[in-house]
Design an enzyme around this catalytic site. Structure first.
Site, PDB file in Angstrom:
ATOM      1  N   HIS A  57      45.997 -12.623  27.814  1.00  0.00           N
ATOM      2  CA  HIS A  57      46.456 -13.469  26.696  1.00  0.00           C
ATOM      3  C   HIS A  57      47.973 -13.544  26.778  1.00  0.00           C
ATOM      4  O   HIS A  57      48.521 -14.000  27.769  1.00  0.00           O
ATOM      5  CB  HIS A  57      45.909 -12.845  25.406  1.00  0.00           C
ATOM      6  CG  HIS A  57      46.028 -13.679  24.175  1.00  0.00           C
ATOM      7  ND1 HIS A  57      46.373 -14.998  24.176  1.00  0.00           N
ATOM      8  CD2 HIS A  57      45.839 -13.358  22.861  1.00  0.00           C
ATOM      9  CE1 HIS A  57      46.391 -15.456  22.932  1.00  0.00           C
ATOM     10  NE2 HIS A  57      46.073 -14.468  22.112  1.00  0.00           N
ATOM     11  N   HIS A  65      42.696 -21.686  31.665  1.00  0.00           N
ATOM     12  CA  HIS A  65      42.700 -21.576  30.204  1.00  0.00           C
ATOM     13  C   HIS A  65      41.290 -21.822  29.702  1.00  0.00           C
ATOM     14  O   HIS A  65      40.565 -22.635  30.278  1.00  0.00           O
ATOM     15  CB  HIS A  65      43.653 -22.621  29.601  1.00  0.00           C
ATOM     16  CG  HIS A  65      44.068 -22.292  28.220  1.00  0.00           C
ATOM     17  ND1 HIS A  65      43.316 -22.639  27.127  1.00  0.00           N
ATOM     18  CD2 HIS A  65      45.142 -21.616  27.761  1.00  0.00           C
ATOM     19  CE1 HIS A  65      43.937 -22.198  26.043  1.00  0.00           C
ATOM     20  NE2 HIS A  65      45.038 -21.573  26.393  1.00  0.00           N
ATOM     21  N   ASP A 105      52.170 -19.847  30.136  1.00  0.00           N
ATOM     22  CA  ASP A 105      52.834 -18.639  30.638  1.00  0.00           C
ATOM     23  C   ASP A 105      53.390 -18.783  32.048  1.00  0.00           C
ATOM     24  O   ASP A 105      54.110 -17.912  32.512  1.00  0.00           O
ATOM     25  CB  ASP A 105      51.838 -17.467  30.624  1.00  0.00           C
ATOM     26  CG  ASP A 105      51.488 -17.068  29.214  1.00  0.00           C
ATOM     27  OD1 ASP A 105      52.403 -17.007  28.395  1.00  0.00           O
ATOM     28  OD2 ASP A 105      50.304 -16.855  28.931  1.00  0.00           O
TER      29      ASP A 105
HETATM   30  N1  ACO Z   1      42.984 -17.381  39.143  1.00  0.00           N
HETATM   31  C1  ACO Z   1      41.898 -17.461  39.934  1.00  0.00           C
HETATM   32  N2  ACO Z   1      40.677 -17.796  39.499  1.00  0.00           N
HETATM   33  C2  ACO Z   1      40.533 -18.056  38.208  1.00  0.00           C
HETATM   34  C3  ACO Z   1      41.627 -18.002  37.308  1.00  0.00           C
HETATM   35  C4  ACO Z   1      42.885 -17.654  37.816  1.00  0.00           C
HETATM   36  N3  ACO Z   1      43.952 -17.602  37.030  1.00  0.00           N
HETATM   37  N4  ACO Z   1      41.198 -18.307  36.070  1.00  0.00           N
HETATM   38  C5  ACO Z   1      39.894 -18.546  36.177  1.00  0.00           C
HETATM   39  N5  ACO Z   1      39.487 -18.403  37.461  1.00  0.00           N
HETATM   40  C6  ACO Z   1      38.155 -18.630  37.993  1.00  0.00           C
HETATM   41  C7  ACO Z   1      37.193 -17.534  37.575  1.00  0.00           C
HETATM   42  O1  ACO Z   1      37.148 -16.495  38.516  1.00  0.00           O
HETATM   43  C8  ACO Z   1      35.896 -18.309  37.509  1.00  0.00           C
HETATM   44  O2  ACO Z   1      35.462 -18.519  38.824  1.00  0.00           O
HETATM   45  P1  ACO Z   1      33.878 -18.507  39.179  1.00  0.00           P
HETATM   46  O3  ACO Z   1      33.326 -19.706  38.449  1.00  0.00           O
HETATM   47  O4  ACO Z   1      33.817 -18.604  40.645  1.00  0.00           O
HETATM   48  O5  ACO Z   1      33.348 -17.206  38.650  1.00  0.00           O
HETATM   49  C9  ACO Z   1      36.300 -19.682  36.982  1.00  0.00           C
HETATM   50  O6  ACO Z   1      37.666 -19.830  37.389  1.00  0.00           O
HETATM   51  C10 ACO Z   1      36.180 -19.811  35.484  1.00  0.00           C
HETATM   52  O7  ACO Z   1      37.005 -18.810  34.883  1.00  0.00           O
HETATM   53  P2  ACO Z   1      36.615 -17.966  33.605  1.00  0.00           P
HETATM   54  O8  ACO Z   1      37.138 -16.574  33.810  1.00  0.00           O
HETATM   55  O9  ACO Z   1      35.155 -18.118  33.326  1.00  0.00           O
HETATM   56  O10 ACO Z   1      37.426 -18.718  32.510  1.00  0.00           O
HETATM   57  P3  ACO Z   1      37.738 -18.173  31.061  1.00  0.00           P
HETATM   58  O11 ACO Z   1      37.795 -19.357  30.171  1.00  0.00           O
HETATM   59  O12 ACO Z   1      36.822 -17.080  30.681  1.00  0.00           O
HETATM   60  O13 ACO Z   1      39.185 -17.513  31.229  1.00  0.00           O
HETATM   61  C11 ACO Z   1      41.499 -17.177  31.313  1.00  0.00           C
HETATM   62  C12 ACO Z   1      40.358 -18.104  30.863  1.00  0.00           C
HETATM   63  C13 ACO Z   1      41.287 -15.755  30.737  1.00  0.00           C
HETATM   64  C14 ACO Z   1      42.805 -17.708  30.750  1.00  0.00           C
HETATM   65  C15 ACO Z   1      41.521 -17.142  32.862  1.00  0.00           C
HETATM   66  O14 ACO Z   1      41.740 -18.450  33.361  1.00  0.00           O
HETATM   67  C16 ACO Z   1      42.581 -16.192  33.381  1.00  0.00           C
HETATM   68  O15 ACO Z   1      42.327 -14.985  33.483  1.00  0.00           O
HETATM   69  N6  ACO Z   1      43.787 -16.700  33.739  1.00  0.00           N
HETATM   70  C17 ACO Z   1      44.856 -15.858  34.210  1.00  0.00           C
HETATM   71  C18 ACO Z   1      45.523 -15.143  33.045  1.00  0.00           C
HETATM   72  C19 ACO Z   1      46.364 -16.083  32.223  1.00  0.00           C
HETATM   73  O16 ACO Z   1      47.161 -16.856  32.746  1.00  0.00           O
HETATM   74  N7  ACO Z   1      46.197 -15.972  30.908  1.00  0.00           N
HETATM   75  C20 ACO Z   1      46.980 -16.761  29.958  1.00  0.00           C
HETATM   76  C21 ACO Z   1      46.115 -17.720  29.233  1.00  0.00           C
HETATM   77  S1  ACO Z   1      47.094 -18.715  28.170  1.00  0.00           S
HETATM   78  C22 ACO Z   1      47.392 -17.725  26.838  1.00  0.00           C
HETATM   79  O17 ACO Z   1      46.651 -16.885  26.464  1.00  0.00           O
HETATM   80  C23 ACO Z   1      48.632 -17.931  26.181  1.00  0.00           C
END
Ligand code: ACO
Length: 429
Positions: A268, A307, A363
């Site tokens: 987050h 996201h 971010d």
């Molecule tokens: N890098 C690589 N792969 C990713 C990323 C990433 N940053 N984000 C998602 N994926 C992949 C997942 O592994 C998943 O792949 P799969 O379908 O092969 O299993 C797919 O994309 C879907 O991702 P989920 O994890 O299901 O998406 P979710 O909505 O649960 O997560 C989140 C969203 C937590 C923001 C995620 O994208 C993430 O961890 N990003 C990196 C951390 C980040 O930047 N967080 C800030 C968010 S903005 C904020 O809070 C202000």
């Protein structure tokens, strides 16, 4: 004629049901009538991580994640970032309308005159370890504010609520700056009521021996815009914590501390810190292809990408990316900017990220600006928490005034063992 209802046939019993659809949603409690017999509790909806559950009706923030649109109270984020001050935006979020000149003057006066904290705050700040994380210090000291205001439990008098709102929006930057100075082993700088909200914060962070700190206008404005962009984002993890904890009737200091704790996590608000650490670890453009390969192999995430709601470019990231150049013109340019730009370019052209609709989020670039301002990575989530306090409080005020809301209490599907008899210690396998 089409009806706004959902017809359900329960194949277990052969019974049919018709549930009303309002604003594109059915009420989960309407499912309870779907039962196999008198002992059946009724059908539940199972939704770990709230992937498809609305927990509130809210008039504060609108996001269209597919189109990459963000509005506060109907106003596009781009217009607010260009024309408004952070305090105007905070007022808008909390009270629903942009303030008149008179209201803004009063609001600014209230916030400015609540920035001071009790002298005892310095005592418990001093108790933190010399290298304590600034976000942990902020969370703990916001929670400790409740000890100074024991009468602050939920009270439906708007004046009473507003007083807590003034105090929190005013004092969080003071606590954040004290935490920063504690880590540096420097004296605490008291708030300067002659400065703007962000100017005063910069003064509390950076003032040395000069009699009066003068913030650089470009830096002050950049921080103002970053604060506007981070002020609210509807029902995210920390806002959900604010509403959930606040729904118990606890004081808003405790609820903001809980929300800040939720924000601290790397998935987050801690992501901006993680982005900078990631960019530093990559180090140079030549190492990006290997890094991207490792992400695709599941060895880590591309922090600052992806996201839950945006499946398009995060509009906040676009504004920050544009603003970065203005900041770097008055600070030293970030050596990591070329790495970030190239990483973004490669990821946006890569099938892995394209097919999953992974774009830069807020971010991805914010950390580079914070770094250029001379702030250590430990301060990044703190810089997110300060403006988000306004959003949390807007959501809290809306929740407290919403007759439909009760104490938040999700259901579970029990998967443990059935009843069994206690086994004395000596007879356990
Ligand atoms: N890098 C690589 N792969 C990713 C990323 C990433 N940053 N984000 C998602 N994926 C992949 C997942 O592994 C998943 O792949 P799969 O379908 O092969 O299993 C797919 O994309 C879907 O991702 P989920 O994890 O299901 O998406 P979710 O909505 O649960 O997560 C989140 C969203 C937590 C923001 C995620 O994208 C993430 O961890 N990003 C990196 C951390 C980040 O930047 N967080 C800030 C968010 S903005 C904020 O809070 C202000």
């Amino acid at each position: 004629m089409a009806k706004d209802t959902l017809a359900i046939l329960d194949n277990r019993t052969g019974k049919s049901y018709e549930l009303p659809i309002t604003d594109g949603a059915i009420r989960a409690t309407d499912l309870r009538q779907i039962r196999t017999g008198p002992d059946d509790f009724g059908l539940l909806s199972y939704d770990p991580a709230f992937m498809n559950t609305a927990s509130t009706r809210s008039a504060i923030t609108f996001i269209d994640g597919d189109a990459g649109i963000l509005h506060y109270r109907g106003y596009p984020i781009e217009q607010l970032a260009e024309h408004a001050s952070f305090l105007e935006v905070a007022y808008l979020l909390i009270f629903g309308e942009l303030p008149t000149a008179r209201a803004l003057e009063d609001w600014t006066w209230q916030i400015t005159h609540h920035t001071w904290v009790h002298e005892n705050v310095k005592t418990f700040m001093d108790g933190f370890h010399h290298d304590a994380h600034t976000m942990s210090m902020l969370i703990s000291s916001v929670a400790a504010l409740s000890t100074f205001y024991p009468d602050a439990k939920v009270n439906h008098d708007p004046g009473h609520q507003d007083l807590q709102i003034y105090r929190l929006i005013a004092k969080v930057p003071t606590l954040a700056a004290f935490a920063y100075r504690h880590r540096l082993g420097q004296f605490y700088v008291y708030p300067d009521n002659d400065l703007s909200y962000t100017g005063n914060f910069l003064s509390m962070l950076f003032k040395a021996t000069e009699l009066k700190y003068k913030p650089q206008p470009a830096v002050e404005r950049a921080l103002e815009v970053l604060f506007i962009l981070h002020a609210d984002h509807e029902q995210n993890c920390s806002t959900n914590a604010m509403r959930s904890v606040g729904s118990s009737g606890v004081d808003p200091y405790s609820a903001v501390a809980a929300a800040a704790a939720a924000l601290y996590g790397p998935l987050h608000g801690g992501a901006n810190e993680a982005v900078l650490r990631m960019l530093r670890a990559i180090g140079s453009i030549s190492r990006i292809p290997d890094f991207v390969k490792s992400v695709k192999a599941g060895e880590g995430k591309l922090m600052g990408f992806g996201h839950r709601v945006y499946k398009n470019y995060d509009p906040r990231a676009r504004i920050i990316k544009r603003m970065a150049d203005e900041v770097f013109a008055v600070t030293r340019p970030s050596p990591l900017l070329p790495v970030a730009l190239e990483l973004e370019r490669i990821a946006l052209a890569d099938e892995y990220f394209v097919s999953r609709k992974l774009y830069p989020n807020v971010d991805f670039y914010s950390g580079l600006i914070y770094e250029a301002l001379g702030l250590p990575v430990e301060m990044f989530p703190v810089l997110f928490a300060i403006p988000r306090t306004a959003g949390w409080l807007a959501q809290w005020k809306e929740m407290v005034g919403d007759a439909e809301q009760k104490i938040a209490r999700p259901r579970q599907i029990y998967t443990g063992p059935g009843q069994r008899d206690f086994v004395p210690l000596g007879r356990r396998a």
